[in-house]
Design a protein around this motif. Structure first.
Motif, PDB file in Angstrom:
ATOM      1  N   MET A   1       0.838  -1.166   0.000  1.00 25.42           N
ATOM      2  CA  MET A   1       0.000   0.000   0.000  1.00 25.42           C
ATOM      3  C   MET A   1       0.894   1.245   0.000  1.00 25.42           C
ATOM      4  N   ASN A   2       0.439   2.278  -0.663  1.00 21.33           N
ATOM      5  CA  ASN A   2       1.175   3.546  -0.708  1.00 21.33           C
ATOM      6  C   ASN A   2       0.503   4.541   0.228  1.00 21.33           C
ATOM      7  N   ILE A   3       1.270   5.028   1.192  1.00 20.20           N
ATOM      8  CA  ILE A   3       0.770   5.978   2.178  1.00 20.20           C
ATOM      9  C   ILE A   3       1.575   7.267   2.072  1.00 20.20           C
ATOM     10  N   VAL A   4       0.870   8.394   2.043  1.00 22.73           N
ATOM     11  CA  VAL A   4       1.526   9.693   2.147  1.00 22.73           C
ATOM     12  C   VAL A   4       0.833  10.459   3.256  1.00 22.73           C
ATOM     13  N   GLY A   5       1.489  11.485   3.743  1.00 23.72           N
ATOM     14  CA  GLY A   5       0.851  12.267   4.783  1.00 23.72           C
ATOM     15  C   GLY A   5       1.670  13.443   5.225  1.00 23.72           C
ATOM     16  N   ILE A   6       1.135  14.096   6.261  1.00 23.73           N
ATOM     17  CA  ILE A   6       1.776  15.268   6.839  1.00 23.73           C
ATOM     18  C   ILE A   6       1.749  15.119   8.353  1.00 23.73           C
ATOM     19  N   SER A   7       2.852  15.493   8.981  1.00 20.82           N
ATOM     20  CA  SER A   7       2.844  15.603  10.444  1.00 20.82           C
ATOM     21  C   SER A   7       3.171  17.040  10.809  1.00 20.82           C
ATOM     22  N   ALA A   8       2.444  17.533  11.823  1.00 21.55           N
ATOM     23  CA  ALA A   8       2.639  18.917  12.274  1.00 21.55           C
ATOM     24  C   ALA A   8       2.092  19.045  13.691  1.00 21.55           C
ATOM     25  N   CYS A   9       2.889  19.627  14.583  1.00 18.76           N
ATOM     26  CA  CYS A   9       2.426  19.833  15.955  1.00 18.76           C
ATOM     27  C   CYS A   9       2.360  21.325  16.257  1.00 18.76           C
ATOM     28  N   THR A  10       1.833  21.653  17.414  1.00 17.59           N
ATOM     29  CA  THR A  10       1.632  23.063  17.755  1.00 17.59           C
ATOM     30  C   THR A  10       2.937  23.856  17.816  1.00 17.59           C
ATOM     31  N   VAL A  11       3.987  23.257  18.343  1.00 13.92           N
ATOM     32  CA  VAL A  11       5.273  23.947  18.428  1.00 13.92           C
ATOM     33  C   VAL A  11       6.076  23.768  17.141  1.00 13.92           C
ATOM     34  N   GLY A  12       5.851  22.652  16.458  1.00 16.39           N
ATOM     35  CA  GLY A  12       6.529  22.419  15.190  1.00 16.39           C
ATOM     36  C   GLY A  12       7.936  21.882  15.329  1.00 16.39           C
ATOM     37  N   ILE A  13       8.198  21.240  16.449  1.00 19.32           N
ATOM     38  CA  ILE A  13       9.533  20.689  16.626  1.00 19.32           C
ATOM     39  C   ILE A  13       9.418  19.194  16.919  1.00 19.32           C
ATOM     40  N   ALA A  14       9.489  18.814  18.166  1.00 19.48           N
ATOM     41  CA  ALA A  14       9.627  17.409  18.557  1.00 19.48           C
ATOM     42  C   ALA A  14       8.522  16.489  18.043  1.00 19.48           C
ATOM     43  N   HIS A  15       7.267  16.762  18.399  1.00 19.27           N
ATOM     44  CA  HIS A  15       6.201  15.831  18.047  1.00 19.27           C
ATOM     45  C   HIS A  15       6.024  15.676  16.538  1.00 19.27           C
ATOM     46  N   THR A  16       6.295  16.719  15.794  1.00 20.96           N
ATOM     47  CA  THR A  16       6.211  16.644  14.333  1.00 20.96           C
ATOM     48  C   THR A  16       7.125  15.536  13.815  1.00 20.96           C
ATOM     49  N   TYR A  17       8.354  15.526  14.266  1.00 22.79           N
ATOM     50  CA  TYR A  17       9.339  14.563  13.762  1.00 22.79           C
ATOM     51  C   TYR A  17       9.195  13.182  14.394  1.00 22.79           C
ATOM     52  N   ILE A  18       8.783  13.139  15.651  1.00 19.45           N
ATOM     53  CA  ILE A  18       8.554  11.837  16.288  1.00 19.45           C
ATOM     54  C   ILE A  18       7.393  11.143  15.587  1.00 19.45           C
ATOM     55  N   ALA A  19       6.312  11.860  15.320  1.00 14.22           N
ATOM     56  CA  ALA A  19       5.152  11.281  14.630  1.00 14.22           C
ATOM     57  C   ALA A  19       5.555  10.779  13.246  1.00 14.22           C
TER      58      ALA A  19
ATOM     59  N   THR B   1       6.821  16.921   6.679  1.00 16.97           N
ATOM     60  CA  THR B   1       6.735  17.595   7.974  1.00 16.97           C
ATOM     61  C   THR B   1       6.531  19.085   7.763  1.00 16.97           C
ATOM     62  N   GLN B   2       5.691  19.642   8.617  1.00 13.66           N
ATOM     63  CA  GLN B   2       5.465  21.086   8.606  1.00 13.66           C
ATOM     64  C   GLN B   2       5.741  21.587  10.010  1.00 13.66           C
ATOM     65  N   GLY B   3       6.862  22.271  10.170  1.00 14.01           N
ATOM     66  CA  GLY B   3       7.268  22.716  11.497  1.00 14.01           C
ATOM     67  C   GLY B   3       7.788  24.132  11.496  1.00 14.01           C
TER      68      GLY B   3
ATOM     69  N   LEU C   1      -3.058  12.573   8.023  1.00 12.12           N
ATOM     70  CA  LEU C   1      -2.684  13.880   8.545  1.00 12.12           C
ATOM     71  C   LEU C   1      -2.560  13.732  10.056  1.00 12.12           C
ATOM     72  N   ALA C   2      -1.340  13.623  10.535  1.00 16.93           N
ATOM     73  CA  ALA C   2      -1.070  13.545  11.974  1.00 16.93           C
ATOM     74  C   ALA C   2      -0.707  14.955  12.406  1.00 16.93           C
ATOM     75  N   ALA C   3      -1.721  15.706  12.797  1.00 18.37           N
ATOM     76  CA  ALA C   3      -1.495  17.130  13.024  1.00 18.37           C
ATOM     77  C   ALA C   3      -2.328  17.668  14.175  1.00 18.37           C
ATOM     78  N   ASP C   4      -1.734  18.600  14.891  1.00 20.86           N
ATOM     79  CA  ASP C   4      -2.409  19.291  15.992  1.00 20.86           C
ATOM     80  C   ASP C   4      -2.746  20.729  15.600  1.00 20.86           C
ATOM     81  N   VAL C   5      -2.370  21.097  14.391  1.00 21.10           N
ATOM     82  CA  VAL C   5      -2.613  22.440  13.862  1.00 21.10           C
ATOM     83  C   VAL C   5      -3.080  22.306  12.410  1.00 21.10           C
ATOM     84  N   LYS C   6      -3.560  23.403  11.852  1.00 17.25           N
ATOM     85  CA  LYS C   6      -3.961  23.382  10.438  1.00 17.25           C
ATOM     86  C   LYS C   6      -2.716  23.203   9.576  1.00 17.25           C
ATOM     87  N   VAL C   7      -2.805  22.285   8.621  1.00 13.44           N
ATOM     88  CA  VAL C   7      -1.665  22.041   7.744  1.00 13.44           C
ATOM     89  C   VAL C   7      -1.804  22.853   6.456  1.00 13.44           C
ATOM     90  N   THR C   8      -0.696  23.126   5.837  1.00  8.06           N
ATOM     91  CA  THR C   8      -0.655  23.863   4.582  1.00  8.06           C
ATOM     92  C   THR C   8      -0.781  22.876   3.421  1.00  8.06           C
TER      93      THR C   8
END
Length: 103
Positions: free
Chosen positions: A1-19, A38-40, A61-68
């Motif tokens: 299966m082909n999966i794409v996505g975006i990760s983004a957290c409120t601060v845009g640092i740690a959780h974005t990259y861990i996710a 990643t959007q950080g 979309l693993a995100a805690d904020v609106k993604v671009t």
């Protein structure tokens, strides 16, 4: 299966990259192709191409904020979760994506 996505957290640092790492590791373990943008605080990294998006079976979309650029996924199955969900339960998340693609 082909999966794409975006990760983004409120601060845009740690959780974005861990996710991102957790999703990629779980997906590869399941035998999937995966790419997570990643959007950080330093902007967009690992940007998804139009071709990668068109070949995707599902988008996460693993995100805690609106993604671009969410409009890029119009017509695709999109699953939205928090970064916390992606970090704490990545294997269950990938299993759920498989179930959704089969529907």
């Amino acid at each position: 299966m082909n999966i794409v996505g975006i990760s983004a957290c409120t601060v845009g640092i740690a959780h974005t990259y861990i996710a991102q790492k957790k999703i990629e590791t779980a997906a590869k373990k399941a035998g999937d192709n995966v790419k997570i943008e990643t959007q950080g605080t330093i902007g967009i990294e690992n940007k998804l191409t139009d071709e990668e998006i068109s070949q995707a079976d599902i988008v996460i979309l693993a995100a805690d904020v609106k993604v671009t650029g969410e409009e890029r996924f119009t017509g695709k199955k999109v699953v939205k979760v928090t970064t916390q969900t992606a970090i704490k339960s990545p294997n269950k998340l990938i299993e759920k994506l498989h179930e959704l693609v089969k529907e």
